[in-house]
Scaffold this motif. Structure first.
Motif, PDB file in Angstrom:
ATOM      1  N   ARG A  61     -24.932  63.723  -9.635  1.00  0.00           N
ATOM      2  CA  ARG A  61     -26.273  64.240  -9.916  1.00  0.00           C
ATOM      3  C   ARG A  61     -27.274  63.089  -9.906  1.00  0.00           C
ATOM      4  NH1 ARG A  61     -27.439  62.510 -14.971  1.00  0.00           N
ATOM      5  NH2 ARG A  61     -25.691  62.012 -16.310  1.00  0.00           N
ATOM      6  N   PRO A  62     -28.566  63.372  -9.687  1.00  0.00           N
ATOM      7  CA  PRO A  62     -29.568  62.312  -9.743  1.00  0.00           C
ATOM      8  C   PRO A  62     -29.519  61.571 -11.081  1.00  0.00           C
ATOM      9  CG  PRO A  62     -30.517  64.304  -8.817  1.00  0.00           C
ATOM     10  CD  PRO A  62     -29.141  64.667  -9.301  1.00  0.00           C
ATOM     11  N   GLY A  63     -29.506  60.240 -11.006  1.00  0.00           N
ATOM     12  CA  GLY A  63     -29.458  59.421 -12.209  1.00  0.00           C
ATOM     13  C   GLY A  63     -28.066  59.176 -12.748  1.00  0.00           C
ATOM     14  N   ALA A  64     -27.031  59.703 -12.084  1.00  0.00           N
ATOM     15  CA  ALA A  64     -25.664  59.563 -12.581  1.00  0.00           C
ATOM     16  C   ALA A  64     -25.224  58.104 -12.593  1.00  0.00           C
ATOM     17  CB  ALA A  64     -24.709  60.383 -11.720  1.00  0.00           C
ATOM     18  N   GLU A  65     -24.433  57.754 -13.594  1.00  0.00           N
ATOM     19  CA  GLU A  65     -23.879  56.408 -13.700  1.00  0.00           C
ATOM     20  C   GLU A  65     -22.562  56.324 -12.927  1.00  0.00           C
ATOM     21  OE1 GLU A  65     -25.317  53.767 -15.190  1.00  0.00           O
ATOM     22  OE2 GLU A  65     -27.059  55.063 -15.572  1.00  0.00           O
ATOM     23  N   ASP A  66     -22.260  55.123 -12.451  1.00  0.00           N
ATOM     24  CA  ASP A  66     -20.994  54.915 -11.755  1.00  0.00           C
ATOM     25  C   ASP A  66     -19.823  55.079 -12.721  1.00  0.00           C
ATOM     26  OD1 ASP A  66     -22.365  54.350  -9.429  1.00  0.00           O
ATOM     27  OD2 ASP A  66     -22.316  52.180  -9.736  1.00  0.00           O
ATOM     28  N   VAL A  67     -18.723  55.606 -12.197  1.00  0.00           N
ATOM     29  CA  VAL A  67     -17.501  55.768 -12.977  1.00  0.00           C
ATOM     30  C   VAL A  67     -16.477  54.759 -12.482  1.00  0.00           C
ATOM     31  CG1 VAL A  67     -15.561  57.333 -13.453  1.00  0.00           C
ATOM     32  CG2 VAL A  67     -17.907  58.217 -13.431  1.00  0.00           C
ATOM     33  N   PRO A  68     -15.845  53.992 -13.373  1.00  0.00           N
ATOM     34  CA  PRO A  68     -14.827  53.038 -12.942  1.00  0.00           C
ATOM     35  C   PRO A  68     -13.697  53.735 -12.194  1.00  0.00           C
ATOM     36  CG  PRO A  68     -15.445  52.654 -15.234  1.00  0.00           C
ATOM     37  CD  PRO A  68     -16.077  53.954 -14.832  1.00  0.00           C
ATOM     38  N   GLU A  69     -13.153  53.019 -11.225  1.00  0.00           N
ATOM     39  CA  GLU A  69     -12.085  53.567 -10.386  1.00  0.00           C
ATOM     40  C   GLU A  69     -10.916  54.105 -11.207  1.00  0.00           C
ATOM     41  OE1 GLU A  69      -9.180  50.928  -8.006  1.00  0.00           O
ATOM     42  OE2 GLU A  69     -10.873  51.323  -6.670  1.00  0.00           O
ATOM     43  N   ALA A  70     -10.487  53.326 -12.203  1.00  0.00           N
ATOM     44  CA  ALA A  70      -9.325  53.733 -13.008  1.00  0.00           C
ATOM     45  C   ALA A  70      -9.595  55.031 -13.749  1.00  0.00           C
ATOM     46  CB  ALA A  70      -8.954  52.627 -13.992  1.00  0.00           C
ATOM     47  N   LEU A  71     -10.821  55.198 -14.252  1.00  0.00           N
ATOM     48  CA  LEU A  71     -11.164  56.420 -14.977  1.00  0.00           C
ATOM     49  C   LEU A  71     -11.213  57.615 -14.041  1.00  0.00           C
ATOM     50  CD1 LEU A  71     -12.013  57.926 -17.508  1.00  0.00           C
ATOM     51  CD2 LEU A  71     -14.363  57.122 -17.138  1.00  0.00           C
ATOM     52  N   GLU A  72     -11.766  57.423 -12.857  1.00  0.00           N
ATOM     53  CA  GLU A  72     -11.815  58.525 -11.893  1.00  0.00           C
ATOM     54  C   GLU A  72     -10.408  58.970 -11.505  1.00  0.00           C
ATOM     55  OE1 GLU A  72     -13.874  59.726  -7.603  1.00  0.00           O
ATOM     56  OE2 GLU A  72     -14.405  57.831  -8.568  1.00  0.00           O
ATOM     57  N   LEU A  73      -9.526  58.006 -11.277  1.00  0.00           N
ATOM     58  CA  LEU A  73      -8.130  58.336 -10.978  1.00  0.00           C
ATOM     59  C   LEU A  73      -7.494  59.112 -12.125  1.00  0.00           C
ATOM     60  CD1 LEU A  73      -6.987  54.968  -9.395  1.00  0.00           C
ATOM     61  CD2 LEU A  73      -7.023  57.176  -8.225  1.00  0.00           C
ATOM     62  N   GLN A  74      -7.756  58.678 -13.323  1.00  0.00           N
ATOM     63  CA  GLN A  74      -7.197  59.335 -14.510  1.00  0.00           C
ATOM     64  C   GLN A  74      -7.666  60.781 -14.613  1.00  0.00           C
ATOM     65  OE1 GLN A  74      -7.812  57.077 -18.163  1.00  0.00           O
ATOM     66  NE2 GLN A  74      -7.988  58.977 -19.329  1.00  0.00           N
ATOM     67  N   ARG A  75      -8.878  61.034 -14.178  1.00  0.00           N
ATOM     68  CA  ARG A  75      -9.430  62.385 -14.250  1.00  0.00           C
ATOM     69  C   ARG A  75      -8.874  63.314 -13.174  1.00  0.00           C
ATOM     70  NH1 ARG A  75     -15.910  61.001 -15.035  1.00  0.00           N
ATOM     71  NH2 ARG A  75     -15.816  60.424 -17.258  1.00  0.00           N
ATOM     72  N   VAL A  76      -8.756  62.812 -11.940  1.00  0.00           N
ATOM     73  CA  VAL A  76      -8.498  63.731 -10.829  1.00  0.00           C
ATOM     74  C   VAL A  76      -7.037  63.842 -10.400  1.00  0.00           C
ATOM     75  CG1 VAL A  76     -10.838  63.426  -9.930  1.00  0.00           C
ATOM     76  CG2 VAL A  76      -8.978  62.001  -9.019  1.00  0.00           C
ATOM     77  N   ILE A  77      -6.260  62.765 -10.502  1.00  0.00           N
ATOM     78  CA  ILE A  77      -4.902  62.802  -9.955  1.00  0.00           C
ATOM     79  C   ILE A  77      -4.011  63.828 -10.664  1.00  0.00           C
ATOM     80  CG2 ILE A  77      -2.817  61.477  -9.463  1.00  0.00           C
ATOM     81  CD1 ILE A  77      -5.293  60.912  -7.659  1.00  0.00           C
ATOM     82  N   PRO A  78      -3.992  63.890 -11.997  1.00  0.00           N
ATOM     83  CA  PRO A  78      -3.133  64.891 -12.641  1.00  0.00           C
ATOM     84  C   PRO A  78      -3.483  66.326 -12.266  1.00  0.00           C
ATOM     85  CG  PRO A  78      -3.793  63.207 -14.218  1.00  0.00           C
ATOM     86  CD  PRO A  78      -4.620  62.986 -12.995  1.00  0.00           C
ATOM     87  N   ILE A  79      -4.766  66.622 -12.128  1.00  0.00           N
ATOM     88  CA  ILE A  79      -5.145  68.001 -11.803  1.00  0.00           C
ATOM     89  C   ILE A  79      -4.801  68.321 -10.352  1.00  0.00           C
ATOM     90  CG2 ILE A  79      -7.552  67.410 -11.252  1.00  0.00           C
ATOM     91  CD1 ILE A  79      -6.308  70.665 -12.864  1.00  0.00           C
ATOM     92  N   ILE A  80      -4.941  67.367  -9.442  1.00  0.00           N
ATOM     93  CA  ILE A  80      -4.546  67.607  -8.050  1.00  0.00           C
ATOM     94  C   ILE A  80      -3.044  67.834  -7.963  1.00  0.00           C
ATOM     95  CG2 ILE A  80      -4.369  66.574  -5.745  1.00  0.00           C
ATOM     96  CD1 ILE A  80      -7.057  65.183  -6.337  1.00  0.00           C
ATOM     97  N   GLU A  81      -2.276  67.022  -8.651  1.00  0.00           N
ATOM     98  CA  GLU A  81      -0.817  67.201  -8.663  1.00  0.00           C
ATOM     99  C   GLU A  81      -0.443  68.576  -9.197  1.00  0.00           C
ATOM    100  OE1 GLU A  81       0.691  62.576  -9.251  1.00  0.00           O
ATOM    101  OE2 GLU A  81       0.356  63.856 -11.013  1.00  0.00           O
ATOM    102  N   ALA A  82      -1.100  68.990 -10.264  1.00  0.00           N
ATOM    103  CA  ALA A  82      -0.796  70.295 -10.862  1.00  0.00           C
ATOM    104  C   ALA A  82      -1.202  71.441  -9.940  1.00  0.00           C
ATOM    105  CB  ALA A  82      -1.493  70.424 -12.213  1.00  0.00           C
TER     106      ALA A  82
END
Length: 272
Positions: A61-82
């Motif tokens: 979204r406009p104004g969004a802050e960057d998310v560290p790579e490790a945190l993004e992986l932590q968020r998305v990989i488990p849900i994709i696997e599931a």
């Protein structure tokens, strides 16, 4: 179109359900950033007719802050696997980071959906090394600043030229053209008038000979045009999706799957 080991016909518009596993996305931030809630939402969207699920771990979204790579992986990989073990739908990873792309495809993602069109370091190489389909989106600027003062000589011609250049970059890197999807990037470095011009001109992107993805769901353009809060944008979002479908959009990226699928069914009976 081939999505790794899955095939999805784009002869009629397909609905991509948005699954943001983030705390700060503009519309649904914080609603689905826990596994149980994310799985329940994914199940509902599939039941409602989504044939693609787009999983994102970083708000753009406009104004969004960057998310560290490790945190993004932590968020998305488990849900994709599931999701890959539960549903026979195309899974899309909404990311611009090369490492996240690679790990998401290993986890089961079939499509890389990149708002930066594979321009960040390593992204083009990683995408070329996978067999995933790729969506290239146009964005002027970066999420933090993209809405400050976007300018174009001609928004449709400028966006088309950018997408054509990125498609060629992919082809030059060994990515076959039949793996590519294009997205004009509504709301990403565009004024209200730019967005309206793009919506009226979707058909003009077909000469790039790639499926067109359109994502206008709950966008701020409806707030500016109609004075509607983000939670009051269902009707304009669905109407805009239908307008895009009438112009040949192949994929519609939406929050409200059921309503969009219903509208497309009505549209289809007028086009027989």
């Amino acid at each position: 179109m081939k999505f790794r080991n899955k095939t999805l016909s784009l002869n009629s518009p397909q609905v991509m359900g948005i699954l943001n596993v983030t705390p700060d996305s503009f519309s649904d931030g914080g609603k689905f950033n826990h596994m149980d809630a994310a799985l329940a939402q994914a199940e509902q969207m599939v039941k409602d007719g989504a044939t693609i699920l787009d999983i994102g771990g970083e708000s753009t979204r406009p104004g969004a802050e960057d998310v560290p790579e490790a945190l993004e992986l932590q968020r998305v990989i488990p849900i994709i696997e599931a999701l890959s073990t539960r549903f026979d739908v195309v899974l899309s990873i909404d990311t611009s980071k090369a490492v996240v792309m690679r790990e998401a495809v290993v986890a089961g993602a079939d499509l890389i959906n990149d708002v930066c069109a594979l321009q960040l370091e390593g992204a083009l190489q990683v995408a070329a090394e996978t067999d995933a389909a790729i969506c290239l989106m146009h964005m002027q600027g970066q999420p933090r600043t993209m809405q400050l003062s976007p300018e174009y000589e001609n928004v449709i011609q400028d966006v088309k030229a950018f997408l054509q250049q990125r498609m060629q970059a992919c082809i030059d890197s060994g990515i076959s053209k039949d793996r590519l999807i294009i997205d004009p990037g509504f709301g990403f470095g565009k004024t209200l008038q730019h967005n309206c011009d793009l919506l009226a001109g979707i058909s003009r992107f077909h000469d790039l000979r790639a499926p067109v993805l359109v994502g206008v769901s709950r966008k701020s353009m409806f707030g500016a045009l109609l004075g509607r809060d983000v939670n009051e944008r269902l009707v304009p979002s669905v109407v805009a999706a239908v307008l895009a479908a009438q112009q040949g959009a192949a994929i519609l990226r939406v929050h409200d799957v059921k309503e969009t699928v219903d509208a497309l069914k009505l549209l289809s009976i007028t086009q027989r």
